[in-house]
Design an enzyme around this catalytic site. Structure first.
Site, PDB file in Angstrom:
ATOM      1  N   GLN A   1       0.807  -1.226   0.000  1.00 45.49           N
ATOM      2  CA  GLN A   1       0.000   0.000   0.000  1.00 45.49           C
ATOM      3  C   GLN A   1       0.840   1.277   0.000  1.00 45.49           C
ATOM      4  OE1 GLN A   1      -2.722  -1.719   3.298  1.00 45.49           O
ATOM      5  NE2 GLN A   1      -4.079  -0.389   2.134  1.00 45.49           N
TER       6      GLN A   1
ATOM      7  N   HIS B   1       1.128  -9.265   4.570  1.00 46.99           N
ATOM      8  CA  HIS B   1      -0.056  -8.407   4.390  1.00 46.99           C
ATOM      9  C   HIS B   1      -0.425  -8.455   2.902  1.00 46.99           C
ATOM     10  CE1 HIS B   1      -2.337  -4.864   6.361  1.00 46.99           C
ATOM     11  NE2 HIS B   1      -2.909  -5.052   5.189  1.00 46.99           N
TER      12      HIS B   1
ATOM     13  N   ASN C   1      -1.865 -10.789   8.312  1.00 53.19           N
ATOM     14  CA  ASN C   1      -2.899  -9.777   8.445  1.00 53.19           C
ATOM     15  C   ASN C   1      -4.196 -10.273   7.827  1.00 53.19           C
ATOM     16  OD1 ASN C   1      -3.792  -6.902   8.990  1.00 53.19           O
ATOM     17  ND2 ASN C   1      -4.309  -7.117   6.821  1.00 53.19           N
ATOM     18  N   GLU C   2      -5.222 -10.395   8.640  1.00 50.28           N
ATOM     19  CA  GLU C   2      -6.582 -10.674   8.174  1.00 50.28           C
ATOM     20  C   GLU C   2      -6.689 -11.909   7.291  1.00 50.28           C
ATOM     21  OE1 GLU C   2      -8.399  -7.219   6.496  1.00 50.28           O
ATOM     22  OE2 GLU C   2      -8.347  -6.135   8.387  1.00 50.28           O
TER      23      GLU C   2
ATOM     24  N   TYR D   1     -13.196  -2.263  12.252  1.00 42.01           N
ATOM     25  CA  TYR D   1     -13.525  -0.963  11.675  1.00 42.01           C
ATOM     26  C   TYR D   1     -14.910  -0.460  12.060  1.00 42.01           C
ATOM     27  CZ  TYR D   1      -9.194  -0.785   9.077  1.00 42.01           C
ATOM     28  OH  TYR D   1      -7.865  -0.695   8.766  1.00 42.01           O
TER      29      TYR D   1
ATOM     30  N   GLU E   1      -5.602  -2.611  13.959  1.00 41.04           N
ATOM     31  CA  GLU E   1      -6.123  -1.638  12.990  1.00 41.04           C
ATOM     32  C   GLU E   1      -7.498  -1.189  13.440  1.00 41.04           C
ATOM     33  OE1 GLU E   1      -6.352  -2.700   8.799  1.00 41.04           O
ATOM     34  OE2 GLU E   1      -4.336  -3.564   8.875  1.00 41.04           O
TER      35      GLU E   1
ATOM     36  N   TRP F   1      -5.298   2.897  11.842  1.00 43.59           N
ATOM     37  CA  TRP F   1      -5.008   2.721  10.425  1.00 43.59           C
ATOM     38  C   TRP F   1      -5.476   3.961   9.680  1.00 43.59           C
ATOM     39  CZ3 TRP F   1      -2.353  -0.932   7.750  1.00 43.59           C
ATOM     40  CH2 TRP F   1      -2.424  -0.827   6.356  1.00 43.59           C
TER      41      TRP F   1
ATOM     42  N   GLU G   1      -5.483   1.911  -1.502  1.00 46.81           N
ATOM     43  CA  GLU G   1      -6.528   1.221  -0.748  1.00 46.81           C
ATOM     44  C   GLU G   1      -7.052   0.004  -1.533  1.00 46.81           C
ATOM     45  OE1 GLU G   1      -7.351   1.160   2.309  1.00 46.81           O
ATOM     46  OE2 GLU G   1      -9.108  -0.071   1.969  1.00 46.81           O
ATOM     47  N   TRP G   2      -6.144  -0.894  -1.879  1.00 49.64           N
ATOM     48  CA  TRP G   2      -6.470  -2.154  -2.538  1.00 49.64           C
ATOM     49  C   TRP G   2      -7.407  -1.936  -3.730  1.00 49.64           C
ATOM     50  CZ3 TRP G   2      -2.707  -5.016  -1.015  1.00 49.64           C
ATOM     51  CH2 TRP G   2      -2.227  -4.932   0.278  1.00 49.64           C
TER      52      TRP G   2
END
Ligand code: GBH
Length: 528
Positions: A26, A147, A219-220, A361, A416, A463, A470-471
């Protein structure tokens, strides 16, 4: 209160870690520099990787797997952090940052992904430089090993045989063998992907372990297995895959790769390569799902969503009542759920991570309509992202869910949380109005969770450090605590699809960063 005036934030436990986070793809840019190999995100965004180690094709034009929402956006340059890291660390220092969570680009260290093909010293040196710079600035680094930027060399793309990646060899997280029952079986701890991830993890720990104490494996897991498999929003072996099968194959490999890295970590702690002060964890993600009403159906559906996302990865890794396995709601009804051997379950139990890393989030409501679970948002305030609705109470409820399920003694680190805006023209992104409300209210509820509910929380990484790639949304959503001028004097209304020219100093940092006038590193420099 949602709006000003705000009371001061009450005190947090001593030593509570406050920080900011980023991820390699990113922000780094320099995608084809310094010996970096190709990653699946280069392919997905359509970057020309011809000639790069691990590239998916050797001859242009290469197949583009991109169904990216913001067409044309890539991480080729991004924030140019690879070249500008000194400036970025100065920015961190000038804002008084104490903790910083970043990820290492696997293809920068192992260009083809296959460790035996060799390690890229220039990439290795880059992270040494970054870590040294951080430490000198008084910032404690936390490293995420993965990530999402898998070396492309570890995942063959297959557009010809839909839903059949199970054919041996390099299939990334989808590696498996077809069982006699017609169900794909992941290849266990000795699979190629698990071995390669372990080689990479082992290398990182040996190389940087003397400087970095906190390590996250992934990550995730949910996001890059589930969401990557079927929606075309992120790179996978094929653009669209059978969602009943492949997320669970990938997830299984990820859990075993995590396990294997933790085993290495513990072995290093025993042999003295690492100390007892070194900590390892995994970051998983969950937004809160609130039952829309107090009907039994809505309550069950909301809990089911949390269990089949967070529980999918965390039940095997942290254990529930001493059992280290997938949730019963999944093993009993998901037709393609892989299973752990007794030995694997025992190893998971013996190698429980030190902390619980949580990305969280927003919140939404779950309502059962004609037998189907439906997501609704009530009157919650929305960020720029389609999925992001603000409700700080949801954070507190989720923290309690985690405490109740995995035990009060387990330390939770918020790795995050954040708020997106997208205003290129208004001051919203620069003044952070939505972001300030978000963090203020979330931090208060985190305080309640700690002091009123006994949640064992030790850190919070917001974050993100700065607006970045942003992907699948490209540069259209800003999560940065630092504003980045993506237009640099050009038409501010033009859609941002190109890699931005990085100019973090045009925003709030103006005047703060007095030492950034090294030759070649000008504040607001234009020649990225
Ligand atoms: C984090 O994921 C990532 O770790 C970070 O890299 C990223 O920049 C940050 O979020 C902000 O997005 O479109 O309905 O399919 C957060 C969890 C999971 C949220 C995927 C967005 C897509 C939802 N993300 N999700 S949907």
């Amino acid at each position: 209160p949602e709006e000003y005036p705000w009371d001061p934030i009450p005190e947090f436990p001593e030593g509570f870690a406050w920080g900011l986070g980023t991820a390699a793809y990113q922000i780094e840019g320099a995608y084809n520099e310094g010996g970096r190999g190709a990653s699946i995100w280069d392919t997905f965004t359509g970057a020309n990787t011809v000639g790069m180690p691990g590239a998916v094709c050797k001859k242009a034009p290469c197949p583009v797997n991109s169904v990216i929402a913001v067409k044309g956006a890539t991480g080729n340059v991004a924030n140019n952090h690879y070249h500008m890291y000194k400036n970025d660390v100065r920015a961190m220092k000038s804002m008084g940052l104490k903790w910083y969570r970043f990820s290492v680009a696997w293809p920068r260290i192992v260009p083809t992904g296959t460790f035996a093909d060799g390690v890229n010293q220039e990439g290795v040196q880059f992270y040494h430089n970054l870590i040294d710079e951080l430490i000198a600035a008084g910032v404690t680094p936390i490293i995420t090993m993965y990530h999402w930027d898998l070396p492309q060399g570890l995942m063959h793309l297959d557009f010809e045989t839909p839903n059949e990646p199970c054919n041996g060899g390099k299939e990334g997280w989808y590696e498996c063998t077809m069982g006699a029952d017609g169900k794909p079986k992941p290849n266990g701890l000795s699979s190629n992907i698990v071995k390669e991830f372990t080689n990479f993890a082992e290398f990182l720990l040996k190389e940087y372990g003397s400087k970095v104490k906190l390590w996250a494996t992934f990550n995730e897991a949910y996001t890059f297995t589930y969401l990557a498999s079927g929606y075309g929003k992120a790179p996978s072996a094929q653009p669209y895959m059978d969602m009943a099968i492949w997320p669970y194959v990938a997830g299984h490999n990820v859990i075993l790769a995590h396990l294997s890295a933790v085993m290495k970590f513990r072995e290093f702690q025993k042999s003295g390569v690492l100390s007892a002060e070194h900590k390892i964890f995994i970051t998983n993600n969950q937004d809160w799902r609130e039952p829309f009403s107090d009907s039994k159906q809505d309550i069950a559906a909301a809990l089911y969503q949390v269990e089949t996302q967070l529980g999918w990865f965390c039940d095997p890794i942290y254990g529930v009542d001493g059992v280290f396995d997938y949730p019963y709601s999944m093993t009993s009804t998901f037709p393609y759920m892989p299973s752990f051997t007794e030995e694997e379950k025992e190893l998971l139990k013996q190698n429980r991570p030190d902390f619980f890393g949580l990305n969280h989030y927003g919140t939404s409501f779950i309502k059962v309509v004609e037998g189907k679970s439906v997501v609704v948002h009530g009157d919650l305030v929305q960020g720029k992202s389609s999925w992001l609705f603000r409700a700080a109470w949801g954070y507190r409820k989720l923290l309690n869910w985690i405490k109740n399920r995995y035990g009060q003694e387990l330390e939770i680190w918020g790795t995050e949380a954040g708020w997106s805006d997208g205003a290129h023209t208004s001051l919203e992104s620069k003044e952070d109005s939505g972001r300030l409300t978000y963090y203020y209210t979330y931090i208060l509820e985190m305080h309640n969770a700690i002091y009123k509910d006994g949640v064992n929380m030790k850190g919070f990484m917001a974050w993100s450090l700065m607006d970045n790639f942003e992907w699948e949304m490209g540069y259209s959503e800003r999560f940065g605590c630092l504003f980045v001028d993506l237009h640099f004097g050009e038409d501010p209304n033009a859609p941002t699809t190109e890699s931005p020219i990085y100019n973090a100093y045009s925003g709030k940092l103006d005047g703060l960063c007095t030492e950034c006038d090294d030759p070649g590193i000008k504040p607001g420099y234009a020649e990225a």
